[in-house]
Design a protein around this motif. Structure first.
Motif, mmCIF file in Angstrom:
data_model
loop_
_atom_site.group_PDB
_atom_site.id
_atom_site.type_symbol
_atom_site.label_atom_id
_atom_site.label_comp_id
_atom_site.label_asym_id
_atom_site.label_seq_id
_atom_site.Cartn_x
_atom_site.Cartn_y
_atom_site.Cartn_z
ATOM 1 N N PHE A 62 8.881 0.913 -0.945
ATOM 2 C CA PHE A 62 8.758 0.418 -2.261
ATOM 3 C C PHE A 62 10.124 0.133 -2.944
ATOM 4 N N ILE A 63 11.150 1.079 -2.836
ATOM 5 C CA ILE A 63 12.461 0.992 -3.345
ATOM 6 C C ILE A 63 13.105 0.070 -2.629
ATOM 7 N N ALA A 64 13.132 0.063 -1.235
ATOM 8 C CA ALA A 64 13.812 -1.050 -0.534
ATOM 9 C C ALA A 64 13.368 -2.510 -0.838
ATOM 10 N N LEU A 65 12.011 -2.573 -0.984
ATOM 11 C CA LEU A 65 11.551 -3.815 -1.073
ATOM 12 C C LEU A 65 11.990 -4.399 -2.513
ATOM 13 N N LEU A 66 11.853 -3.570 -3.781
ATOM 14 C CA LEU A 66 12.183 -4.048 -4.837
ATOM 15 C C LEU A 66 13.578 -4.280 -4.955
ATOM 16 N N ASN A 67 14.494 -3.394 -4.246
ATOM 17 C CA ASN A 67 15.929 -3.598 -4.409
ATOM 18 C C ASN A 67 16.362 -4.891 -3.771
ATOM 19 N N SER A 68 15.633 -5.402 -2.594
ATOM 20 C CA SER A 68 16.232 -6.377 -1.636
ATOM 21 C C SER A 68 15.605 -7.813 -2.043
ATOM 22 N N THR A 69 14.486 -7.606 -3.157
ATOM 23 C CA THR A 69 14.086 -8.898 -3.696
ATOM 24 C C THR A 69 15.040 -9.789 -4.565
ATOM 25 N N LEU A 113 4.429 9.428 -4.741
ATOM 26 C CA LEU A 113 4.596 8.746 -3.514
ATOM 27 C C LEU A 113 5.259 9.686 -2.317
ATOM 28 N N THR A 114 4.585 9.459 -1.169
ATOM 29 C CA THR A 114 5.496 10.207 0.047
ATOM 30 C C THR A 114 6.669 9.584 0.041
ATOM 31 N N ALA A 115 7.511 10.233 1.077
ATOM 32 C CA ALA A 115 8.948 9.823 1.147
ATOM 33 C C ALA A 115 8.835 8.219 1.633
ATOM 34 N N ALA A 116 7.750 8.022 2.619
ATOM 35 C CA ALA A 116 7.864 6.706 3.452
ATOM 36 C C ALA A 116 7.500 5.743 2.429
ATOM 37 N N SER A 117 6.502 6.280 1.606
ATOM 38 C CA SER A 117 6.102 4.824 0.495
ATOM 39 C C SER A 117 7.149 4.837 -0.317
ATOM 40 N N ARG A 118 7.804 5.804 -0.734
ATOM 41 C CA ARG A 118 8.765 5.742 -1.817
ATOM 42 C C ARG A 118 9.927 4.901 -1.329
ATOM 43 N N GLN A 178 20.059 7.145 -5.064
ATOM 44 C CA GLN A 178 19.908 8.063 -5.306
ATOM 45 C C GLN A 178 18.607 9.080 -4.776
ATOM 46 N N ALA A 179 17.659 8.103 -4.493
ATOM 47 C CA ALA A 179 16.313 8.852 -4.310
ATOM 48 C C ALA A 179 16.386 9.859 -3.001
ATOM 49 N N LYS A 180 17.044 9.232 -1.957
ATOM 50 C CA LYS A 180 16.995 10.053 -0.832
ATOM 51 C C LYS A 180 18.047 11.295 -1.083
ATOM 52 N N ALA A 181 19.217 10.906 -1.804
ATOM 53 C CA ALA A 181 20.215 12.117 -1.721
ATOM 54 C C ALA A 181 19.744 13.143 -2.801
ATOM 55 N N LEU A 182 19.183 12.976 -3.725
ATOM 56 C CA LEU A 182 18.553 13.728 -4.563
ATOM 57 C C LEU A 182 17.149 14.371 -4.252
ATOM 58 N N ASP A 183 16.597 13.876 -3.379
ATOM 59 C CA ASP A 183 15.276 14.306 -2.911
ATOM 60 C C ASP A 183 14.327 13.932 -4.240
ATOM 61 N N LEU A 184 14.329 12.609 -4.695
ATOM 62 C CA LEU A 184 13.563 12.091 -6.023
ATOM 63 C C LEU A 184 12.330 11.927 -5.562
ATOM 64 N N ARG A 185 11.266 12.478 -6.200
ATOM 65 C CA ARG A 185 9.781 12.168 -5.937
ATOM 66 C C ARG A 185 9.445 11.230 -7.126
ATOM 67 N N PRO A 194 0.753 -1.095 0.101
ATOM 68 C CA PRO A 194 -0.044 -0.019 -0.018
ATOM 69 C C PRO A 194 0.925 1.178 0.052
ATOM 70 N N ILE A 195 0.500 2.289 -0.674
ATOM 71 C CA ILE A 195 1.344 3.423 -0.900
ATOM 72 C C ILE A 195 0.203 4.606 -0.586
ATOM 73 N N ASP A 196 0.845 5.686 -0.121
ATOM 74 C CA ASP A 196 0.317 7.194 0.147
ATOM 75 C C ASP A 196 0.971 7.951 -0.781
ATOM 76 N N ARG A 197 0.143 8.956 -1.413
ATOM 77 C CA ARG A 197 0.510 10.087 -2.239
ATOM 78 C C ARG A 197 0.533 11.559 -1.716
ATOM 79 N N GLU A 198 1.394 12.494 -2.158
ATOM 80 C CA GLU A 198 1.175 13.712 -1.969
ATOM 81 C C GLU A 198 1.595 14.592 -3.374
ATOM 82 N N ALA A 199 1.180 16.077 -3.239
ATOM 83 C CA ALA A 199 1.382 16.659 -4.166
ATOM 84 C C ALA A 199 2.958 17.003 -4.284
#
Length: 485
Positions: A320-327, A312-317, A238-245, A191-196
């Protein structure tokens, strides 16, 4: 006339050209099925379908061979629909366009469907060719093999009369297959949450492309790149380092095809856009170095796009990325019993972000049930850590090798007499339908043979012309050599 008409054996290639002209991706095999039924009845053969759509055709024995054990030739009706990104093709409407390239037959920008179209065509060619000598003969054509083996699951007992089944879905001439992996589909739904997206962000599309792709069983050990995993790896760093949404992520189209392309739609602070492009270029060079021998055309493209809704909110992002990267992905364990064969693997085949959830679909394969169970448990644990729900479904059994199989021995003897060399007896790390056939027909003796096909489940799919001729010689000689009842 198709240019394939110049190839030998001509009846087989002519039928394959006709098969290519009728669209038949998984779930859209009905037009091909109807054509084959009509053709069979025109030829005067007994033919009928079962409740799930499988076709069974019977042909009487050649005069004098009525006492041979009855044989079923088996193939599946559907093909895997994969195309290059720049190829315009609707698999439900457009014919496959085969062409001859030296020693190979290929398709123009799409999968060829030699898997399992050549086997299907060989079975129909045996029916059509009055010069092929055989005992009582059946041809079984199953539905929707590539996306769950629906036809094999639905096969009922007491329909086939054959004592021996020859599966035509193998993809290496000179090899006899006596066993295969089972499989199970696994889906993690997060489940994911979104924000503007805040003001001052640029919107870009990051696309990883140019990979070869391939069969998630036969090619899983080769070291090909998985687009879903490679793009997730970049986003994780890169997502956290570059503040990617993260607005969207999509990759792969089939759970049994190694994904060739994946795309992330992102919003990036305008003052960090150049840094993103620089990091993407650096990552691309890393991939070119790591995959230099396997993926010569890998590319990572950054393109500007229009704004496309909330991210996606930062938490959802991050989840998701951690789950996919660790699968995990690829080979989990090689077999101790069958040397040189993968025992257990998985393919992270299809990934998509929807409005309020992200979905990761994988196909797990194993020669042993405990291998499948282990990977399901691993993925379930990862899903729980990420806050995702886990679902495993569609389990199908492997085909347990039988070293005492009379038909396997007969194929080996026939091959050696024909070609003066001993074939390899193999177990394939892919799903053949034989394992499922064993439930309604536990006493049926089974073997799998076929020509050389490379790149199945990808637009690089091709079939080796000479190997089709050798396969045809083996098949027709084998039918004549079947022992008496």
């Amino acid at each position: 006339m198709s240019e394939l008409s110049q190839l030998s054996p001509q009846p087989l290639w002519d039928i394959f050209a006709k098969v290519c002209s009728i669209p038949h991706p998984s779930y859209h095999e009905e037009a091909l099925a109807q054509y084959i039924l009509g053709w069979a009845k025109e030829q005067g053969f007994w033919a009928e379908r079962d409740e799930v759509g499988n076709i069974l055709i019977r042909k009487p024995a050649t005069a004098g061979l009525e006492n041979l054990k009855p044989v079923a030739l088996q193939a599946h009706l559907d093909m895997v629909p994969q195309k290059n990104n720049d190829t315009v093709h609707d698999f439900t409407k457009d014919p496959i366009q085969p062409w001859i390239d030296g020693e190979w037959v290929k398709a123009r920008g799409t999968t060829l469907g030699a898997d399992n179209g050549i086997g299907l065509s060989s079975a129909l060619a045996v029916l059509a060719d009055k010069n092929v000598e055989h005992g009582p003969l059946e041809v079984l054509l199953t539905m929707t093999e590539e996306t769950g083996m629906a036809g094999a699951f639905g096969l009922q007992p007491n329909w086939l009369q054959a004592d021996i089944l020859i599966n035509t879905d193998s993809e290496e001439e000179g090899e006899i297959y006596m066993g295969c992996a089972g499989g199970i589909d696994f889906t993690a739904t997060l489940p994911i949450d979104r924000e503007a997206v805040p003001e001052g962000f640029a919107h870009i599309q990051l696309s990883l492309k140019g990979l070869k792709g391939g069969h998630s069983g036969c090619d899983i050990h080769v070291g090909l790149g998985n687009a879903n995993k490679l793009l997730a790896r970049f986003l994780f760093t890169q997502a956290k380092a570059l503040d990617l949404r993260l607005v969207d992520f999509t990759g792969g189209t089939l759970r049994n095809a190694i994904p060739r392309e994946a795309t992330a739609t992102l919003a990036v602070p305008a003052d960090k856009l150049d840094a993103l492009k620089s990091q993407a270029l650096h990552y691309l060079e890393t991939l070119k170095s790591e995959l230099a021998l396997k993926e010569k055309n890998v590319n990572l493209v950054v393109e500007n796009v229009a704004a496309s809704g909330p991210a996606l909110t930062a938490a959802s992002r991050d989840a998701f990325i951690a789950l996919l990267n660790s699968t995990p992905n690829g080979v989990i364990r090689n077999s101790d019993v069958v040397k040189g064969v993968v025992e257990t693997s998985l393919n992270v085949g299809v990934v998509a972000i929807r409005e309020n959830e992200a979905v990761i679909n994988s196909l797990i394969r194993s020669l042993i049930d405990s291998g499948k169970e282990y990977v399901v448990e691993t993925l379930t644990a990862l899903a729980e850590l990420a806050g995702a729900t886990a679902r495993a479904k569609g389990s199908y059994p492997g085909w347990q090798p039988d070293a005492t199989s009379p038909v396997m021995a007969l194929v080996g003897e026939t091959y050696k007499k024909l070609f003066g060399r001993t074939p390899n007896i193999q177990v394939i790390h892919a799903g053949l339908e034989c394992g499922l056939f064993k439930k309604p027909y536990p006493d049926m003796d089974m073997v799998s043979i076929g020509p050389t096909i490379t790149g199945p489940h990808s637009p690089d799919e091709q079939v080796h012309i000479a190997s089709v001729g050798l396969y045809w010689q083996l098949l027709t000689a084998l039918l004549k050599a079947i022992p008496t009842k």
